[in-house]
Each structure stands twice: as structure tokens, then as C-alpha cells.
Design a protein around this motif. Structure first.
Motif, PDB file in Angstrom:
ATOM      1  N   THR A 186      34.804 -18.413 -40.611  1.00  0.00           N
ATOM      2  CA  THR A 186      35.661 -19.414 -41.258  1.00  0.00           C
ATOM      3  C   THR A 186      36.911 -19.680 -40.437  1.00  0.00           C
ATOM      4  O   THR A 186      37.294 -20.839 -40.222  1.00  0.00           O
ATOM      5  N   THR A 187      37.554 -18.618 -39.942  1.00  0.00           N
ATOM      6  CA  THR A 187      38.809 -18.810 -39.192  1.00  0.00           C
ATOM      7  C   THR A 187      38.554 -19.439 -37.826  1.00  0.00           C
ATOM      8  O   THR A 187      39.318 -20.294 -37.392  1.00  0.00           O
ATOM      9  N   LEU A 188      37.465 -19.053 -37.140  1.00  0.00           N
ATOM     10  CA  LEU A 188      37.219 -19.661 -35.826  1.00  0.00           C
ATOM     11  C   LEU A 188      36.825 -21.138 -35.975  1.00  0.00           C
ATOM     12  O   LEU A 188      37.118 -21.952 -35.101  1.00  0.00           O
ATOM     13  N   SER A 189      36.171 -21.487 -37.089  1.00  0.00           N
ATOM     14  CA  SER A 189      35.799 -22.885 -37.328  1.00  0.00           C
ATOM     15  C   SER A 189      37.034 -23.782 -37.369  1.00  0.00           C
ATOM     16  O   SER A 189      37.005 -24.927 -36.912  1.00  0.00           O
ATOM     17  N   LEU A 190      38.120 -23.245 -37.929  1.00  0.00           N
ATOM     18  CA  LEU A 190      39.327 -24.045 -38.160  1.00  0.00           C
ATOM     19  C   LEU A 190      40.420 -23.748 -37.129  1.00  0.00           C
ATOM     20  O   LEU A 190      41.505 -24.326 -37.196  1.00  0.00           O
ATOM     21  N   SER A 191      40.133 -22.863 -36.159  1.00  0.00           N
ATOM     22  CA  SER A 191      41.190 -22.315 -35.298  1.00  0.00           C
ATOM     23  C   SER A 191      41.798 -23.326 -34.341  1.00  0.00           C
ATOM     24  O   SER A 191      42.909 -23.120 -33.852  1.00  0.00           O
ATOM     25  N   THR A 192      41.103 -24.417 -34.008  1.00  0.00           N
ATOM     26  CA  THR A 192      41.665 -25.410 -33.077  1.00  0.00           C
ATOM     27  C   THR A 192      41.946 -26.741 -33.774  1.00  0.00           C
ATOM     28  O   THR A 192      42.109 -27.769 -33.120  1.00  0.00           O
TER      29      THR A 192
END
Length: 527
Positions: free
Chosen positions: A390-396
Motif C-alpha cells: 500500500t505504501t509503495l503504491s502511493l510513495s511517488t
């Protein structure tokens, strides 16, 4: 105390605790209801006089409504204000739960389940954003971990809770239990949840009505095909062919509409972000593994091992507790800067070991002790996968793109679950038929071992007062049942083997991930 400026949605002290409880409660309400009805379908059929195909719509209607509304949550929040939309969704869900419990026939129940799904789908992604924005930037990983506890534990709580309510009360109580919880959530949301400031609302002639229609058509058709494909013999059925055609053309037209219309209902431009594209694929796989394994384990324990619905549901609880225990640990590791890609790779590897253990443990007489550690591993794997994905999906992503990205990840997780259930049920049937043919080919009646087995069974039935011919017929029925049971076990073993291979193949995907900020300003999310 509330910070001003860009962090004006961040909360501290008791307010943040109560907002977190509200969001988790709503997440559990929505997700528990996706699985709680599974164990009550037989009772519903009896009391409402429905066929198996009719009662399957109780699950299908909810799933279709869920998947339709999830991509629209960002847009709807901006139109009506997040708090208003969130509270309205809770109220719709709660009232629909009451109506479901009071339904007089199967189609009333299906209609109210669809309405319940429209309210419930909104709760899932909106709750995620509310939790995220209530925590400061540095604690965003922990916020996702807290939300993840609800998402992962929810599907597991459904079957044992549903089994207990059906065994001790009656099936309407699986819906009535939502009413007091919904009232509490409504009061808490009205009191503590805030809305971010949005721009101007769209006028009615600017609303993307065609986009809404195309989204509903292609998602609704796809969900029906996935839910009913196996029982309707897939593409040998005219309805499945028609709806598959609508799915393909609806998707193409929807993409064209959203890319060309000035005020799209779903912002597809956000998928230009590479990490979000990778994240949506991983969310799909996570949903496939989460919902697929949640389906297959109760079926195996009930149909092969003869367990009750409650016992089958209780088996999954230790793994869920493990996941809940893992979530804050993973959140802390993310705060300390451990790359999400490492955790995702380890999570997929652990999920492979879980499938390997399950593959080797399955027999017609497996005990709890043989399945226990595999399910604990599953719990660890889910803990390592959910929050980092979830966090890497939204990280950029930045600004309102975060909210729209969260809607995509939520939709893909639900669709992954639908695909997983459809594919697994199809392959269980096909593998069982193949294994049955292979096993029967080895049952040569001229072989001494087969003759001795038949004779022993025949004598057993004759000792109970049956004639020689009746006893012989029953002996062959017992052998046929044993073959069917063994072929089913072999098909479950195959499913776990292929699931394990799929998870192993996912590990290289982590090398495509770009290093993002890792800590997103939670006040940027916009739905």
C-alpha cells in the motif's frame, strides 16, 4: 489540538484514537460482511425457498456493488464532502443491513445486499484515507498498518462469527449485528471526522454520467462472469458470452471516455506513476492470495475433514492474530526506513512456504496440528505484504493523486479476490475430474487388493442385515466416495502448488520499484 496549514487534518491525543477506532470499525463492518454470509447460505435457502443459483446472488450483488463504487469514492468525496459522504455511506450500510435481515424473499434480500454493497464499498477506501490523514507524515506507515489490521483480519472473522450466529440464533442476525455498530460509527464520524477543503463542485451537466454508466456496465458484467462462470459452464453459456463482450467493450469505451472527458469520474492519468502501476498489480495478487486461501481452507476442512462451519472459521483465527501482531512491527520498520521492496519480496517468499506446507499437509484425515503452522506463516506473509504494498503504491504520488491511487489499490484488491475465487473454484472442479479419471483407471477389479477391499466392505454391510446384492452395491458406492474424496484432496494440493509458483514468480517484480519519498504527507490525500 489540531495543526494548521498543510497538516490541518492531522489529529493528536484522544481525537486521533477515536478517529482510528471509527475508521477500523467501518473497515471491519464492510469486509466482515463479504465473508460472513458464506456459512449462512444453506439456512437462507431453506427459509426463503431459494435455489443454490438464486442464493449465490446474495454474495454476487454485494461484490458487484462494492467494486463499482470503490473507483468513484474519490470523486464522490469531492462532490459531497468527505465527512458527509462517509457518514451517508455508514447510514446506507446500516439501514440496508436491517432490511436484509427482514427480507421476505430471496430477491428482496439480493436487492438490499446490493444497496448494502454500495454503502460498504465507500467505507473501505474512505476509511483508509481518514486514518492516513489523521497521522503526521513520520507515522504514515503505522497508520497503514492499523488500517491493514482491519482489511486482513476482516475476511477471517466473517466465517466463525457467521457460523456462531447461525448455529445459536438464525441467519438474519448476521445482518442485525451491524446495526448497533453502524449507529456508533455514525455518531463518532459526525463528531470527529473532518473534510479537507475542495474546489468547486461540478454542475449536473458536467458530471460524467456516461463514465458512470460504462464503469457500472463493465465492472458489473465482469463481476457476474467471475462469480457465475464455473456453475454456468463459462463460454458455453449465452449469458456469460454476452456479459464478457459487454466487459471488453465497456472497458475500452470507459478508458477512452475517462482520457478524453474534461471532468472524468475516475482519473486514469494517475496510473502514469510507475510505482502505482506496480502496486495495483501487487494488490491484485494480494487479493488473489488473501481471498482465495480464505475460500479454499474452509471448503477443504468442511467437505473433506467434516468440520462444522464454526470450527472451520476458528482455524483461521491464529493466523489473523499473527497478522494483527505483525502490522505494528511492519509499521515501525517502515518508519525506520526499511525499503518496502525488501518486505514485499520476503512476504511473497513466506507465502510460497505457506502454500508448500499446505500442499504437503493435505490428506483425507489431516488434523489441526498439520495446518496450524502453515496458517501462522500465512499470517506473517500477509503482514509483510499489505502495508508495504500500500505504501509503495502511493510513495511517488502527490496531492489528490494519493486518494485516487488508494481507490485503485482498493479496487484491484477486491477484483483480485474475485478472480482468485473464480479461478480456484473452476480449477478445483477440473482437477478433481482429471484425478478421478486417473484414480478410477487404477481400480482394476481383477486385482487382488481391490477384490479383497470390496469383499470386506460387502461383508460389513451384510452383517448389518443387507442382502448380498445390496451389500455389493453399497461397497462399490463406498469405494466411489473414497475416490471422489481423494481426487478432491489432490485437486486442493494442485491449487496450493500453483499458488506457490505464482507467489515465487512475483518476487522479481520488486526490482521494478522506484525509490519514492517513502513518507507521504497524509494531508495531501483528497477523497
Amino acid at each position: 489540538m489540531v495543526q494548521t496549514g498543510e497538516d490541518d487534518l492531522v489529529e493528536y491525543g484522544y481525537r486521533r484514537v477515536l478517529i482510528t477506532i471509527t475508521a477500523i470499525l467501518c473497515t471491519l463492518l464492510e469486509i466482515v460482511d463479504t465473508t460472513i454470509v458464506n456459512v449462512a447460505l444453506t439456512n437462507m435457502r431453506g427459509s426463503l425457498g431459494a435455489t443454490l443459483n438464486d442464493v449465490a446472488w446474495v454474495i454476487t450483488a454485494y461484490a458487484i456493488a462494492n467494486v463499482i463504487v470503490i473507483p468513484m469514492t474519490s470523486w464522490l468525496s469531492q462532490q459531497f464532502g468527505r465527512r458527509n459522504y462517509f457518514v451517508t455511506s455508514i447510514i446506507i450500510f446500516t439501514i440496508a443491513s436491517f432490511l436484509c435481515g427482514n427480507a421476505d424473499n430471496i430477491w428482496e434480500l439480493v436487492t438490499f445486499r446490493f444497496i448494502q454493497g454500495l454503502g460498504g464499498g465507500a467505507l473501505l477506501v474512505t476509511a483508509q484515507t481518514i486514518i492516513t490523514e489523521s497521522y503526521p507524515v513520520a507515522k504514515r506507515g503505522m497508520a497503514q498498518a492499523i488500517y491493514g489490521m482491519g482489511v486482513i483480519v476482516g475476511p477471517t472473522l466473517g466465517p466463525p462469527l457467521g457460523g456462531y450466529l447461525v448455529d445459536n440464533f438464525s441467519w438474519p442476525y448476521i445482518f442485525y449485528i451491524n446495526i448497533p455498530l453502524g449507529i456508533i460509527a455514525t455518531v463518532l464520524a459526525l463528531t470527529f471526522v473532518k473534510s479537507p477543503k475542495y474546489g468547486e463542485k461540478l454542475k449536473s451537466n458536467q458530471v460524467d454520467w456516461l463514465g458512470i454508466f460504462l464503469l457500472t456496465a463493465f465492472i458489473g458484467s465482469l463481476q457476474y462472469v467471475l462469480e457465475h462462470g464455473q456453475q454456468d459452464d463459462w463460454f458455453n453459456n449465452k449469458t456469460i458470452i454476452l456479459l464478457s463482450t459487454i466487459t471488453v467493450f465497456g472497458l475500452v469505451l470507459f478508458i477512452w471516455r475517462e482520457l478524453t472527458y474534461k471532468y472524468p469520474i475516475v482519473n486514469l492519468g494517475v496510473l502514469k506513476d510507475g510505482n502505482l502501476r506496480i502496486g495495483t498489480v501487487m494488490c491484485f495478487i494480494l487479493g488473489f492470495g488473501l481471498y482465495g486461501s480464505t475460500l479454499i481452507i474452509p471448503i477443504y476442512t468442511q467437505t473433506i475433514l467434516g468440520w462444522t462451519a464454526t470450527d472451520a472459521g476458528l482455524l483461521l483465527i491464529p493466523g489473523s492474530i499473527t497478522t494483527a501482531f505483525m502490522m505494528p512491527i511492519v509499521g515501525k520498520l517502515l518508519q525506520r526506513g526499511v525499503p518496502q521492496s525488501y518486505m514485499v519480496g520476503l512476504g511473497f517468499l513466506i507465502f510460497f512456504f505457506f502454500t508448500y506446507i499446505m500442499h504437503n499437509s493435505m490428506t483425507p484425515s489431516t488434523g489441526v496440528e498439520h495446518l496450524y503452522w502453515g496458517l501462522i506463516l500465512r499470517g506473517i506473509g500477509l503482514g509483510l505484504l499489505f502495508v508495504p504494498i500500500t505504501t509503495l503504491s502511493l510513495s511517488t504520488l502527490k496531492g489528490k493523486d494519493i486518494g485516487e491511487g488508494a481507490a485503485f489499490t482498493g479496487m484491484m484488491r477486491q477484483l483480485g479476490g474475485s478472480f482468485g475465487i473464480a479461478i480456484i473454484t473452476t480449477f478445483i472442479t477440473r482437477f478433481s475430474q482429471e484425478h478421478r479419471v486417473n484414480l478410477v483407471s487404477h481400480l482394476d477389479t481383477t486385482r487382488l487388493e481391490v477384490q479383497e477391499r470390496v469383499l470386506m466392505l460387502q461383508k460389513g454391510f451384510m452383517s448389518k442385515g443387507f442382502t448380498a446384492n445390496e451389500s455389493l452395491k453399497k461397497a462399490y458406492q463406498v469405494i466411489d466416495y473414497s475416490v471422489m474424496k481423494q481426487s478432491a484432496v489432490l485437486s486442493y494440493m494442485d491449487i496450493f502448488l500453483y499458488l506457490g509458483i505464482m507467489f515465487l514468480c512475483c518476487i522479481p517484480i520488486i526490482f521494478l520499484i522506484k525509490k519514492g519519498k517513502n513518507k507521504i504527507n497524509p494531508a495531501d490525500a483528497m477523497h
